[in-house]
Design a protein around this motif. Structure first.
Motif, PDB file in Angstrom:
ATOM      1  N   GLN A  31       0.879  -1.165   0.006  1.00 35.31           N
ATOM      2  CA  GLN A  31       0.017  -0.131  -0.102  1.00 35.31           C
ATOM      3  C   GLN A  31       0.805   1.174  -0.156  1.00 35.31           C
ATOM      4  OE1 GLN A  31      -2.588  -0.499   3.169  1.00 35.31           O
ATOM      5  NE2 GLN A  31      -3.899  -2.124   2.345  1.00 35.31           N
ATOM      6  N   GLY A  32       2.141   1.123  -0.034  1.00 35.85           N
ATOM      7  CA  GLY A  32       2.979   2.284  -0.242  1.00 35.85           C
ATOM      8  C   GLY A  32       3.389   2.859   1.174  1.00 35.85           C
ATOM      9  N   ARG A  33       2.886   2.300   2.384  1.00 34.45           N
ATOM     10  CA  ARG A  33       3.266   3.072   3.666  1.00 34.45           C
ATOM     11  C   ARG A  33       4.733   2.457   3.992  1.00 34.45           C
ATOM     12  NH1 ARG A  33      -1.319   0.427   7.200  1.00 34.45           N
ATOM     13  NH2 ARG A  33      -3.007   0.170   5.292  1.00 34.45           N
ATOM     14  N   GLN A  34       5.276   3.550   4.410  1.00 29.65           N
ATOM     15  CA  GLN A  34       6.751   3.610   5.118  1.00 29.65           C
ATOM     16  C   GLN A  34       6.525   2.998   6.589  1.00 29.65           C
ATOM     17  OE1 GLN A  34       9.450   4.206   3.409  1.00 29.65           O
ATOM     18  NE2 GLN A  34       7.983   4.702   1.813  1.00 29.65           N
ATOM     19  N   PRO A  35       7.636   2.242   6.969  1.00 33.09           N
ATOM     20  CA  PRO A  35       7.896   1.609   8.470  1.00 33.09           C
ATOM     21  C   PRO A  35       7.909   2.858   9.346  1.00 33.09           C
ATOM     22  CG  PRO A  35       9.981   1.456   7.231  1.00 33.09           C
ATOM     23  CD  PRO A  35       8.878   1.969   5.994  1.00 33.09           C
ATOM     24  N   PRO A  36       7.521   2.759  10.626  1.00 32.64           N
ATOM     25  CA  PRO A  36       7.431   3.748  11.421  1.00 32.64           C
ATOM     26  C   PRO A  36       8.836   4.297  11.766  1.00 32.64           C
ATOM     27  CG  PRO A  36       6.921   1.687  12.445  1.00 32.64           C
ATOM     28  CD  PRO A  36       6.986   1.377  11.106  1.00 32.64           C
ATOM     29  N   PRO A  37       8.940   5.493  12.083  1.00 30.32           N
ATOM     30  CA  PRO A  37      10.403   5.944  12.362  1.00 30.32           C
ATOM     31  C   PRO A  37      11.011   5.351  13.715  1.00 30.32           C
ATOM     32  CG  PRO A  37       8.977   7.717  12.449  1.00 30.32           C
ATOM     33  CD  PRO A  37       8.088   6.543  12.330  1.00 30.32           C
ATOM     34  N   LEU A  38      12.180   5.167  13.865  1.00 27.85           N
ATOM     35  CA  LEU A  38      13.006   4.712  15.157  1.00 27.85           C
ATOM     36  C   LEU A  38      12.922   5.852  16.067  1.00 27.85           C
ATOM     37  CD1 LEU A  38      15.874   2.456  13.778  1.00 27.85           C
ATOM     38  CD2 LEU A  38      13.412   1.720  14.747  1.00 27.85           C
ATOM     39  N   VAL A  39      12.499   5.935  17.079  1.00 25.29           N
ATOM     40  CA  VAL A  39      12.730   7.205  18.109  1.00 25.29           C
ATOM     41  C   VAL A  39      13.327   6.559  19.214  1.00 25.29           C
ATOM     42  CG1 VAL A  39      11.103   8.553  19.500  1.00 25.29           C
ATOM     43  CG2 VAL A  39      10.378   7.662  17.240  1.00 25.29           C
ATOM     44  N   LEU A  40      14.547   7.411  19.580  1.00 22.75           N
ATOM     45  CA  LEU A  40      15.269   7.129  20.755  1.00 22.75           C
ATOM     46  C   LEU A  40      14.598   7.545  22.089  1.00 22.75           C
ATOM     47  CD1 LEU A  40      18.518   8.561  19.542  1.00 22.75           C
ATOM     48  CD2 LEU A  40      17.871   6.351  19.452  1.00 22.75           C
ATOM     49  N   LYS A  41      14.562   6.539  23.111  1.00 24.64           N
ATOM     50  CA  LYS A  41      14.117   6.840  24.248  1.00 24.64           C
ATOM     51  C   LYS A  41      14.844   8.089  25.237  1.00 24.64           C
ATOM     52  CE  LYS A  41      12.177   2.366  24.975  1.00 24.64           C
ATOM     53  NZ  LYS A  41      11.818   1.264  26.038  1.00 24.64           N
ATOM     54  N   LYS A  42      14.238   8.739  25.739  1.00 22.49           N
ATOM     55  CA  LYS A  42      14.559  10.065  26.817  1.00 22.49           C
ATOM     56  C   LYS A  42      15.095   9.462  28.091  1.00 22.49           C
ATOM     57  CE  LYS A  42      11.883  13.396  24.505  1.00 22.49           C
ATOM     58  NZ  LYS A  42      12.689  13.959  23.340  1.00 22.49           N
ATOM     59  N   PRO A  43      16.101  10.106  28.500  1.00 23.44           N
ATOM     60  CA  PRO A  43      16.622   9.757  29.892  1.00 23.44           C
ATOM     61  C   PRO A  43      15.716   9.616  30.940  1.00 23.44           C
ATOM     62  CG  PRO A  43      18.038  11.241  29.042  1.00 23.44           C
ATOM     63  CD  PRO A  43      16.932  11.166  27.885  1.00 23.44           C
ATOM     64  N   THR A  44      15.718   8.774  31.947  1.00 24.17           N
ATOM     65  CA  THR A  44      14.759   8.655  33.236  1.00 24.17           C
ATOM     66  C   THR A  44      14.407   9.941  33.602  1.00 24.17           C
ATOM     67  OG1 THR A  44      15.474   6.421  33.339  1.00 24.17           O
ATOM     68  CG2 THR A  44      14.227   7.493  35.231  1.00 24.17           C
ATOM     69  N   ALA A  45      15.567  10.833  33.822  1.00 22.20           N
ATOM     70  CA  ALA A  45      15.165  11.976  34.215  1.00 22.20           C
ATOM     71  C   ALA A  45      14.330  12.897  33.829  1.00 22.20           C
ATOM     72  CB  ALA A  45      16.539  12.722  34.703  1.00 22.20           C
ATOM     73  N   ILE A  46      14.207  12.915  32.274  1.00 18.82           N
ATOM     74  CA  ILE A  46      13.375  13.553  31.359  1.00 18.82           C
ATOM     75  C   ILE A  46      11.973  12.929  31.337  1.00 18.82           C
ATOM     76  CG2 ILE A  46      13.061  14.654  29.214  1.00 18.82           C
ATOM     77  CD1 ILE A  46      16.182  14.753  29.073  1.00 18.82           C
ATOM     78  N   SER A  47      12.118  11.708  30.844  1.00 11.07           N
ATOM     79  CA  SER A  47      10.899  11.153  30.623  1.00 11.07           C
ATOM     80  C   SER A  47       9.946  10.380  31.834  1.00 11.07           C
ATOM     81  CB  SER A  47      11.208   9.808  29.703  1.00 11.07           C
ATOM     82  OG  SER A  47      11.685   8.759  30.458  1.00 11.07           O
ATOM     83  N   GLY A  48      10.579  10.313  32.912  1.00 13.67           N
ATOM     84  CA  GLY A  48      10.084   9.713  34.295  1.00 13.67           C
ATOM     85  C   GLY A  48       9.714   8.109  34.032  1.00 13.67           C
ATOM     86  N   GLN A  49      10.247   7.440  32.767  1.00 12.41           N
ATOM     87  CA  GLN A  49       9.818   6.229  32.744  1.00 12.41           C
ATOM     88  C   GLN A  49      11.368   5.639  32.901  1.00 12.41           C
ATOM     89  OE1 GLN A  49       8.541   5.765  28.562  1.00 12.41           O
ATOM     90  NE2 GLN A  49       6.573   6.638  29.038  1.00 12.41           N
ATOM     91  N   ALA A  51      14.582   3.336  32.622  1.00 12.33           N
ATOM     92  CA  ALA A  51      15.558   3.175  31.533  1.00 12.33           C
ATOM     93  C   ALA A  51      15.615   1.718  30.703  1.00 12.33           C
ATOM     94  CB  ALA A  51      16.880   3.572  32.230  1.00 12.33           C
ATOM     95  N   TRP A  52      15.799   1.723  29.555  1.00 13.59           N
ATOM     96  CA  TRP A  52      15.884   0.553  28.847  1.00 13.59           C
ATOM     97  C   TRP A  52      16.726  -0.552  29.427  1.00 13.59           C
ATOM     98  CZ3 TRP A  52      20.551  -1.359  26.988  1.00 13.59           C
ATOM     99  CH2 TRP A  52      21.517  -0.524  26.953  1.00 13.59           C
ATOM    100  N   PHE A  53      17.932  -0.089  30.066  1.00 13.76           N
ATOM    101  CA  PHE A  53      18.930  -0.964  30.640  1.00 13.76           C
ATOM    102  C   PHE A  53      18.685  -1.431  32.169  1.00 13.76           C
ATOM    103  CE2 PHE A  53      20.243   3.244  31.184  1.00 13.76           C
ATOM    104  CZ  PHE A  53      20.526   3.443  32.474  1.00 13.76           C
ATOM    105  N   GLU A  54      17.286  -0.917  32.867  1.00 14.11           N
ATOM    106  CA  GLU A  54      17.261  -1.366  34.330  1.00 14.11           C
ATOM    107  C   GLU A  54      17.042  -2.951  34.538  1.00 14.11           C
ATOM    108  OE1 GLU A  54      14.532   1.144  36.179  1.00 14.11           O
ATOM    109  OE2 GLU A  54      15.741   3.114  35.631  1.00 14.11           O
ATOM    110  N   ALA A  55      16.510  -3.587  33.415  1.00 12.13           N
ATOM    111  CA  ALA A  55      16.230  -4.892  33.498  1.00 12.13           C
ATOM    112  C   ALA A  55      17.756  -5.685  33.606  1.00 12.13           C
ATOM    113  CB  ALA A  55      15.565  -5.487  32.244  1.00 12.13           C
ATOM    114  N   TYR A  56      18.896  -5.157  33.126  1.00 12.18           N
ATOM    115  CA  TYR A  56      19.973  -5.780  33.298  1.00 12.18           C
ATOM    116  C   TYR A  56      20.759  -5.692  34.539  1.00 12.18           C
ATOM    117  CZ  TYR A  56      19.539  -5.919  28.136  1.00 12.18           C
ATOM    118  OH  TYR A  56      19.258  -6.486  26.806  1.00 12.18           O
ATOM    119  N   TYR A  57      20.239  -5.016  35.498  1.00 11.28           N
ATOM    120  CA  TYR A  57      20.559  -5.003  36.845  1.00 11.28           C
ATOM    121  C   TYR A  57      19.683  -5.503  37.805  1.00 11.28           C
ATOM    122  CZ  TYR A  57      24.252  -1.874  34.823  1.00 11.28           C
ATOM    123  OH  TYR A  57      25.162  -1.386  33.941  1.00 11.28           O
ATOM    124  N   VAL A  58      18.601  -6.129  37.571  1.00 10.88           N
ATOM    125  CA  VAL A  58      17.691  -6.887  38.451  1.00 10.88           C
ATOM    126  C   VAL A  58      18.660  -7.896  38.823  1.00 10.88           C
ATOM    127  CG1 VAL A  58      15.491  -8.080  38.783  1.00 10.88           C
ATOM    128  CG2 VAL A  58      15.704  -6.035  37.313  1.00 10.88           C
TER     129      VAL A  58
END
Length: 72
Positions: A31-49, A51-58
């Motif tokens: 249908q000619g649609r483009q894949p969604p753009p890749l978006v970098l995640k913001k740091p925890t201090a800015i986003s409040g979510q 971080a992607w790496f926290e699971a590696y320290y459980v």
């Protein structure tokens, strides 16, 4: 050691491709649609979510074991 690193690079690449394939189907392509753009995640201090790496320290998790194994 070099072979192990190369194997991880290939695994990561194939994992990325499978994730992209799930989000962008062949029907979208015809249908000619483009894949969604890749978006970098913001740091925890800015986003409040978490971080992607926290699971590696459980404590006791598989990801922590992988991090410790491959960091040496």
């Amino acid at each position: 050691m070099v072979y192990a690193i190369q194997a991880l690079l290939i695994f990561d690449h194939l994992h990325f491709r499978s994730v992209m394939q799930k989000t962008f189907t062949s029907a979208d392509e015809t249908q000619g649609r483009q894949p969604p753009p890749l978006v970098l995640k913001k740091p925890t201090a800015i986003s409040g979510q978490p971080a992607w790496f926290e699971a590696y320290y459980v404590a006791g998790s598989q990801k922590q074991g992988d991090r410790q194994l491959f960091s040496h």
